[in-house]
Design a protein around this motif. Structure first.
Motif, short mmCIF file in Angstrom:
data_model
loop_
_atom_site.label_atom_id
_atom_site.label_comp_id
_atom_site.label_asym_id
_atom_site.label_seq_id
_atom_site.Cartn_x
_atom_site.Cartn_y
_atom_site.Cartn_z
N GLN A 10 9.57 13.78 47.12
CA GLN A 10 10.85 12.90 47.01
C GLN A 10 11.01 12.14 48.29
OE1 GLN A 10 14.20 15.37 46.17
NE2 GLN A 10 13.21 16.40 44.64
N PHE B 190 14.47 7.61 38.22
CA PHE B 190 13.75 9.07 37.52
C PHE B 190 13.38 8.23 36.17
CE2 PHE B 190 13.44 12.64 34.57
CZ PHE B 190 12.46 13.28 35.15
N ASP C 258 12.56 16.88 36.78
CA ASP C 258 13.94 16.15 37.27
C ASP C 258 15.03 17.32 37.90
OD1 ASP C 258 14.21 17.59 34.96
OD2 ASP C 258 15.96 16.20 34.19
N LEU D 4 17.09 15.74 42.38
CA LEU D 4 16.56 14.57 42.74
C LEU D 4 17.72 13.54 43.36
CD1 LEU D 4 14.46 13.37 39.77
CD2 LEU D 4 13.70 14.57 41.63
N GLN E 165 7.97 19.42 45.54
CA GLN E 165 9.09 18.48 45.29
C GLN E 165 9.70 17.79 46.36
OE1 GLN E 165 9.10 18.67 40.70
NE2 GLN E 165 11.16 18.45 41.49
N ILE F 28 9.05 9.53 39.61
CA ILE F 28 10.23 9.08 40.55
C ILE F 28 9.53 7.71 40.97
CG2 ILE F 28 11.45 11.04 40.73
CD1 ILE F 28 9.97 11.65 43.36
#
Length: 312
Positions: free
Chosen positions: A141, A165, A156, A159, A137, A279
């Motif tokens: 990101q 999102f 989620d 974040l 993750q 995302i």
């Protein structure tokens, strides 16, 4: 007075970004297809214009970033990516299903979504070049924020506000147990019952932590744990009778890689689902990104309809 024109150029910002990413002026020059002297001049001018030292130059060891240099390089990436978006919009690229689409995917989600997504996209466009990157993750990101990926499929969790999102579906966890277990005849089982058994957990920190959060939220004692390095291994160990496991994605078969079997059982407790989604960095999305989100949403809603949660 506020200046009426900008003194800093995009080429100077690109030189800073390349130097920060590669750790040397020569490598930065190669990445930008220019000479090292051009990069050196650009960096010197940028430092003079901003009035701060951006790089620490080491003899024969490349360059390092000062604290302010690293901060400015991060902001420079936002500026350069915004200009690229502007260029794409001006050229009409946002309205065309062609060119590269860089897709990131949280590692455990890849086999459930990416093959079907690739097939669906190729049915609609033969001019799109798909680039797939798997990762954690955090890695995804960062890659989306820095413009290295156009979108990424994630949960989620934690974040940053700088990313948009786009929710696809709610995902409820469930349990798998071996077929000879007394729990296999149950439609649902409580976390309190599971806490007395061994939990086979996927080694990835995010996934392992999510399983423990469920027990902590229910104020139930944590079970003993055994970790495995792949989801296939997790399922095979459960089938062999080592213990149970908590999963999120629904598999298309109960047969494991070695031909054994697991039995899915719902969680009796009122647990909170996670949201699965995409995302993106910019609010203005290309037609390629919009198509990918639409196809992923259709997949996710098929896989995670309310009917999938059969507890109680």
């Amino acid at each position: 007075m506020v200046p009426t024109r900008l003194n800093v150029t995009l080429s100077q910002l690109e030189a800073l970004i390349a130097a920060a990413d590669t750790g040397s002026l020569s490598n930065a020059a190669a990445a930008l297809h220019t000479s090292q002297s051009n990069v050196s001049v650009s960096m010197a001018k940028l430092e003079r214009l901003l009035g701060v030292e951006l790089l620490v130059r080491y003899r024969s060891k490349g360059v390092g970033m000062t604290a302010i240099g690293q901060e400015i390089a991060t902001r420079a990436k936002e500026i350069v990516n915004a200009v690229r978006d502007l260029e794409h919009a001006a050229s009409g690229e946002l309205d065309e299903l062609q060119g590269a689409l860089r897709i990131g995917c949280f590692l455990p989600l890849t086999p459930f979504y990416i093959p079907r997504l690739m097939a669906d996209i190729r049915e609609r466009s033969t001019t799109m070049d798909l680039v797939i990157r798997e990762g954690t993750q955090d890695m995804l990101q960062r890659a989306v924020f820095e413009g290295e990926l156009d979108l990424a499929l994630v949960y989620d969790r934690d974040l940053p506000d700088q990313l948009d999102f786009h929710p696809l579906a709610s995902v409820w966890p469930y349990v798998i147990v071996p077929p000879h277990s007394a729990l296999a005849d149950r439609s649902a089982v409580s976390l309190a019952e599971l806490s007395t058994h061994t939990m086979v957990n996927y080694e990835l920190t995010f996934t392992a932590g999510r399983a423990y959060e469920l027990f902590e939220a229910a104020r139930v004692a944590l079970p003993n744990e055994m970790r495995a390095t792949s989801l296939d291994s997790v399922r095979a160990l459960v089938a062999a009778g080592v213990g149970f496991s908590i999963l999120n994605q629904r598999w298309g078969t109960n047969i494991t890689a070695d031909g054994a079997e697991v039995v899915p059982v719902e969680i009796l407790d009122d647990v909170e689902p996670m949201r699965l989604g995409v995302i993106t960095r910019a609010r203005t999305r290309s037609a390629r990104v919009t198509l990918a989100i639409s196809l992923l949403r259709a997949q996710a809603q098929r896989r995670h309809s309310e009917g999938d949660r059969r507890a109680k």
